[in-house]
Design a protein around this motif. Structure first.
Motif, PDB file in Angstrom:
ATOM      1  N   GLU A   1     -32.047  39.153 -52.422  1.00  0.00           N
ATOM      2  CA  GLU A   1     -31.384  37.863 -52.684  1.00  0.00           C
ATOM      3  C   GLU A   1     -31.196  37.045 -51.417  1.00  0.00           C
ATOM      4  O   GLU A   1     -31.010  35.836 -51.459  1.00  0.00           O
ATOM      5  CB  GLU A   1     -30.017  38.096 -53.323  1.00  0.00           C
ATOM      6  N   LEU A   2     -31.233  37.743 -50.265  1.00  0.00           N
ATOM      7  CA  LEU A   2     -31.076  37.050 -48.989  1.00  0.00           C
ATOM      8  C   LEU A   2     -32.133  35.962 -48.836  1.00  0.00           C
ATOM      9  O   LEU A   2     -31.888  34.905 -48.262  1.00  0.00           O
ATOM     10  CB  LEU A   2     -31.196  38.061 -47.843  1.00  0.00           C
ATOM     11  N   LEU A   3     -33.326  36.247 -49.399  1.00  0.00           N
ATOM     12  CA  LEU A   3     -34.448  35.317 -49.238  1.00  0.00           C
ATOM     13  C   LEU A   3     -34.222  34.005 -49.969  1.00  0.00           C
ATOM     14  O   LEU A   3     -34.942  33.037 -49.754  1.00  0.00           O
ATOM     15  CB  LEU A   3     -35.745  35.969 -49.717  1.00  0.00           C
ATOM     16  N   ALA A   4     -33.221  33.979 -50.844  1.00  0.00           N
ATOM     17  CA  ALA A   4     -32.914  32.734 -51.545  1.00  0.00           C
ATOM     18  C   ALA A   4     -32.204  31.756 -50.622  1.00  0.00           C
ATOM     19  O   ALA A   4     -32.112  30.572 -50.916  1.00  0.00           O
ATOM     20  CB  ALA A   4     -32.054  33.025 -52.770  1.00  0.00           C
ATOM     21  N   GLY A   5     -31.701  32.245 -49.488  1.00  0.00           N
ATOM     22  CA  GLY A   5     -30.988  31.379 -48.553  1.00  0.00           C
ATOM     23  C   GLY A   5     -31.952  30.506 -47.767  1.00  0.00           C
ATOM     24  O   GLY A   5     -33.169  30.572 -47.952  1.00  0.00           O
ATOM     25  N   THR A   6     -31.412  29.677 -46.876  1.00  0.00           N
ATOM     26  CA  THR A   6     -32.284  28.828 -46.065  1.00  0.00           C
ATOM     27  C   THR A   6     -33.038  29.700 -45.066  1.00  0.00           C
ATOM     28  O   THR A   6     -32.611  30.799 -44.725  1.00  0.00           O
ATOM     29  CB  THR A   6     -31.466  27.788 -45.274  1.00  0.00           C
ATOM     30  N   THR A   7     -34.182  29.204 -44.611  1.00  0.00           N
ATOM     31  CA  THR A   7     -34.999  29.966 -43.672  1.00  0.00           C
ATOM     32  C   THR A   7     -34.191  30.335 -42.430  1.00  0.00           C
ATOM     33  O   THR A   7     -34.224  31.458 -41.960  1.00  0.00           O
ATOM     34  CB  THR A   7     -36.227  29.126 -43.273  1.00  0.00           C
ATOM     35  N   LEU A   8     -33.429  29.369 -41.917  1.00  0.00           N
ATOM     36  CA  LEU A   8     -32.670  29.616 -40.697  1.00  0.00           C
ATOM     37  C   LEU A   8     -31.642  30.728 -40.889  1.00  0.00           C
ATOM     38  O   LEU A   8     -31.441  31.565 -40.018  1.00  0.00           O
ATOM     39  CB  LEU A   8     -31.967  28.341 -40.244  1.00  0.00           C
ATOM     40  N   SER A   9     -30.982  30.734 -42.069  1.00  0.00           N
ATOM     41  CA  SER A   9     -29.952  31.755 -42.279  1.00  0.00           C
ATOM     42  C   SER A   9     -30.589  33.136 -42.433  1.00  0.00           C
ATOM     43  O   SER A   9     -29.990  34.146 -42.064  1.00  0.00           O
ATOM     44  CB  SER A   9     -29.051  31.405 -43.462  1.00  0.00           C
ATOM     45  N   VAL A  10     -31.822  33.205 -42.981  1.00  0.00           N
ATOM     46  CA  VAL A  10     -32.530  34.485 -43.047  1.00  0.00           C
ATOM     47  C   VAL A  10     -32.823  34.983 -41.631  1.00  0.00           C
ATOM     48  O   VAL A  10     -32.595  36.149 -41.305  1.00  0.00           O
ATOM     49  CB  VAL A  10     -33.841  34.360 -43.852  1.00  0.00           C
ATOM     50  N   TYR A  11     -33.305  34.085 -40.765  1.00  0.00           N
ATOM     51  CA  TYR A  11     -33.531  34.447 -39.358  1.00  0.00           C
ATOM     52  C   TYR A  11     -32.271  35.021 -38.745  1.00  0.00           C
ATOM     53  O   TYR A  11     -32.275  36.060 -38.102  1.00  0.00           O
ATOM     54  CB  TYR A  11     -33.872  33.205 -38.527  1.00  0.00           C
ATOM     55  N   GLY A  12     -31.184  34.274 -38.933  1.00  0.00           N
ATOM     56  CA  GLY A  12     -29.920  34.638 -38.283  1.00  0.00           C
ATOM     57  C   GLY A  12     -29.425  36.000 -38.740  1.00  0.00           C
ATOM     58  O   GLY A  12     -29.006  36.816 -37.929  1.00  0.00           O
ATOM     59  N   THR A  13     -29.488  36.242 -40.074  1.00  0.00           N
ATOM     60  CA  THR A  13     -28.989  37.505 -40.614  1.00  0.00           C
ATOM     61  C   THR A  13     -29.803  38.685 -40.100  1.00  0.00           C
ATOM     62  O   THR A  13     -29.253  39.703 -39.648  1.00  0.00           O
ATOM     63  CB  THR A  13     -29.049  37.483 -42.154  1.00  0.00           C
ATOM     64  N   LEU A  14     -31.123  38.558 -40.138  1.00  0.00           N
ATOM     65  CA  LEU A  14     -31.980  39.663 -39.708  1.00  0.00           C
ATOM     66  C   LEU A  14     -31.821  39.916 -38.205  1.00  0.00           C
ATOM     67  O   LEU A  14     -31.739  41.063 -37.757  1.00  0.00           O
ATOM     68  CB  LEU A  14     -33.435  39.353 -40.057  1.00  0.00           C
ATOM     69  N   ALA A  15     -31.756  38.835 -37.424  1.00  0.00           N
ATOM     70  CA  ALA A  15     -31.593  38.988 -35.971  1.00  0.00           C
ATOM     71  C   ALA A  15     -30.276  39.677 -35.651  1.00  0.00           C
ATOM     72  O   ALA A  15     -30.196  40.501 -34.737  1.00  0.00           O
ATOM     73  CB  ALA A  15     -31.650  37.621 -35.298  1.00  0.00           C
ATOM     74  N   HIS A  16     -29.228  39.369 -36.443  1.00  0.00           N
ATOM     75  CA  HIS A  16     -27.923  39.997 -36.229  1.00  0.00           C
ATOM     76  C   HIS A  16     -28.025  41.514 -36.407  1.00  0.00           C
ATOM     77  O   HIS A  16     -27.522  42.282 -35.596  1.00  0.00           O
ATOM     78  CB  HIS A  16     -26.912  39.398 -37.204  1.00  0.00           C
ATOM     79  N   GLU A  17     -28.714  41.944 -37.473  1.00  0.00           N
ATOM     80  CA  GLU A  17     -28.840  43.387 -37.732  1.00  0.00           C
ATOM     81  C   GLU A  17     -29.678  44.062 -36.638  1.00  0.00           C
ATOM     82  O   GLU A  17     -29.372  45.171 -36.201  1.00  0.00           O
ATOM     83  CB  GLU A  17     -29.467  43.639 -39.099  1.00  0.00           C
TER      84      GLU A  17
END
Ligand SMILES: [Zn+2]
Ligand SMILES: [Zn+2]
Length: 280
Positions: free
Chosen positions: A88-104
């Motif tokens: 479901e994360l992929l439903a978010g904006t591209t930038l927020s997907v970048y941010g979430t994955l980079a955080h992990e």
């Protein structure tokens, strides 16, 4: 620039990251925007980020039902860092997907899962030590129980504070990681935090965070905005002369004042640590 680096940059075209990444052996047409294509794009993103973080590898595991986000899992059975991602994360904006994955990935690069166990062990050890001392001094079992309970709550709060510092540090470091791969890091991490800000209840924003392992999204956004690490207690300032910058009670400190510096007027509050935000 090697072929691999070129492919990374192509993968980070913000408009097309989910579909344009084309790893060898996987045939994905840009027009073919389906679940598989998105997961392939996500793999490309993780691959570029783990290179920036200099990690040997990262396992991305689809895990539906974790609140549309991502989480880091540590297991002694899996030697490679594992990150679970809710599709479901992929439903978010591209930038927020970048941010979430980079955080992990930043959590993994900073070895937070490994330190979590150590921190828990330390907290438990301190509880046991202090409770043991109090038990020696106490007169009734009731006093022992109360003191042990107080120490246990204190240790839990200290542990939670440590976890929150990890969150701030992962945010700060993920900005660096994204910047290294050519993505506006601060924008991406702020977008990811903005996307989860609604989850903080009023109660959590007021008091809940004190015992929580995650700071409020608003607090995390403030730290990312500042571009520095979160403030922490720093003992380096304790026992330091404010006038000359020397450690108190040292020859250098004496000489500095003899050489005609300001007068030394130590006060009690100069013995305390200060909250300061060190830069990376
Ligand atoms: Zn985190
Ligand atoms: Zn002095």
């Amino acid at each position: 620039m090697t072929t691999n680096q070129q492919r990374t940059l192509v993968a980070f075209d913000p408009a097309n990251v989910r579909t344009i990444y084309d790893p060898p052996g996987v045939d994905v047409a840009p027009a073919d925007v389906d679940q598989d294509a998105e997961l392939v794009g996500l793999a490309g993103l993780a691959w570029a980020l783990r290179q920036a973080a200099e990690l040997p590898g990262v396992i991305l595991q689809p895990a539906p039902g974790i609140d549309g986000g991502a989480q880091t899992v540590g297991s002694p059975c899996v030697p490679v860092p594992t990150i679970q991602v809710d599709p479901e994360l992929l439903a978010g904006t591209t930038l927020s997907v970048y941010g979430t994955l980079a955080h992990e990935i930043a959590h993994q690069a900073l070895d937070h899962p490994g330190r979590l166990t150590l921190r828990l062990w330390w907290a438990t050890t301190r509880v046991a030590a202090v409770a043991g001392l109090l038990a020696l001094a106490a007169r009734t079992p009731w006093q022992i129980t109360t003191a042990a309970l107080a120490v246990s709550v204190g240790a839990r709060l200290m542990w939670a504070r440590g976890c929150r510092l990890d969150e701030y540090d992962a945010d700060t470091y993920s900005v660096t990681l994204l910047d290294r791969t050519g993505v506006p890091g601060a924008d991406a991490v702020l977008a990811a935090l903005f996307a989860i800000a609604h989850r903080d209840t009023r109660w959590y924003r007021l008091f809940g965070w004190i015992a929580g392992t995650h700071p409020t999204a608003a607090a995390r956004m403030r730290v990312v905005d500042r571009g520095r690490r979160a403030a922490r207690l720093d003992w380096r300032t304790a026992l330091t002369c404010q006038a000359t910058g020397h450690r108190l009670l040292t020859a250098g400190h004496r000489h500095a004042h003899h050489a005609g510096g300001d007068r030394c007027r130590p006060t009690w509050w100069r013995l305390l640590p200060l909250w300061r935000s060190p830069s990376f």
